[in-house]
Design an enzyme around this catalytic site. Sequence first.
Site, short mmCIF file in Angstrom:
data_model
loop_
_atom_site.label_atom_id
_atom_site.label_comp_id
_atom_site.label_asym_id
_atom_site.label_seq_id
_atom_site.Cartn_x
_atom_site.Cartn_y
_atom_site.Cartn_z
N LYS A 7 -2.25 -1.60 -3.83
CA LYS A 7 -3.11 -0.42 -3.79
C LYS A 7 -2.26 0.85 -3.85
CE LYS A 7 -5.97 1.87 -0.44
NZ LYS A 7 -6.34 1.90 0.94
N LYS A 56 0.85 -1.19 0.00
CA LYS A 56 0.00 0.00 0.00
C LYS A 56 0.89 1.24 0.00
CE LYS A 56 -3.61 2.30 2.63
NZ LYS A 56 -4.56 2.18 3.76
C1 PBG Z 1 -7.67 2.94 5.46
C2 PBG Z 1 -7.91 2.88 4.02
C3 PBG Z 1 -7.73 3.89 3.06
C4 PBG Z 1 -8.20 3.35 1.86
C5 PBG Z 1 -8.60 2.04 2.12
N1 PBG Z 1 -8.38 1.76 3.46
C6 PBG Z 1 -7.28 5.29 3.19
C7 PBG Z 1 -5.90 5.63 3.54
O1 PBG Z 1 -5.00 4.80 3.67
O2 PBG Z 1 -5.73 6.83 3.75
C8 PBG Z 1 -8.26 4.09 0.56
C9 PBG Z 1 -9.22 3.57 -0.44
C10 PBG Z 1 -9.53 4.49 -1.55
O3 PBG Z 1 -8.91 5.55 -1.74
O4 PBG Z 1 -10.45 4.14 -2.29
N2 PBG Z 1 -6.36 2.96 5.88
#
Ligand code: PBG
Length: 305
Positions: free
Chosen positions: A230, A177
Amino acid sequence: MVRETVLTPDRLVAPMFVVPGGGVRHGVPSMPGVERLSPDEAVKDARMLAGLGVPAVILFGIPALKDAEGSSAWDPAGPVPSAIAAIRAAVPGMQIWADVCLCEYTDHGHCGLLDGKGEVLNDATLPLLARAAVACARAGADAVAPSDMMDGRVGFLRAALDREALADTLIVSYAVKYASAFYGPFRDAAGSAPGSGDRRGYQMDPANAREALREAALDEAEGADILMVKPALAYLDVVRRVREGTRLPVAAYNVSGEYAMVKAAAERGWIDGERVMLETLTSIRRAGADLIVTYHAAEAARLLA
Ligand code: PBG
């Protein structure tokens, strides 16, 4: 006949934002077509998705109360456990994933506990994530999906779930991520933008791909059942490399900013939104993702029917 990649609804996972209450449907301005739903309304959408052949949902909670620890994250009466139980009862075949993170539940918006100086405390956060995961698994989630990026959380959650006789609950790890600007609209939807600082201390540098393989391998060794990358589009090379480096299923998250860009340009008539959506989802599959988490799930499934 010679097409190499086929896009079908059975590879899609639909995100849902769940709020407390009943009869609630609040649109998210930066994500046209996406709404925050109370558990009863989430059931209606889950039923609709099942009818379209979308096999899974991933739930995000927006609690009534945020505090320094994010304690609403493990409230068994919170919006996510309530929605899990309601969907489980009303839409039996639906796979239910629960996102596990503290950022939607903490008043400072970080994904873990903070020390006095605003630094995230990795190891002290793990037991809190485990409490949240166990609450979701007890409510009936098929999988928990830790998105916090604390080191060691997959192994920690696996042990906690096993101890609570929840060995059958899968872990979908947001293994790779990135600290991405593409999460902007999600943070509007969840009210989870960090109050100060940023997430670069725990999320990954967009410049790194070898590190992605290291993160994926660690989560696999700790017991992850599915590995997620992601965002998706700016990281298709990473999706491909993770796919080639593991035997686990690989998911890619087509995130909020990717969705918002398509919607905004289509609204202005600058692109053909439906064609761009299908081309995008096909490219994520072609890069090697077995599954795609996408806000386009219902729309794409309808077009593919
Ligand atoms: C929580 C989380 C996030 C997303 C999914 N789980 C936000 C972040 O890390 O700030 C983002 C998903 C999206 O942008 O569609 N940590």
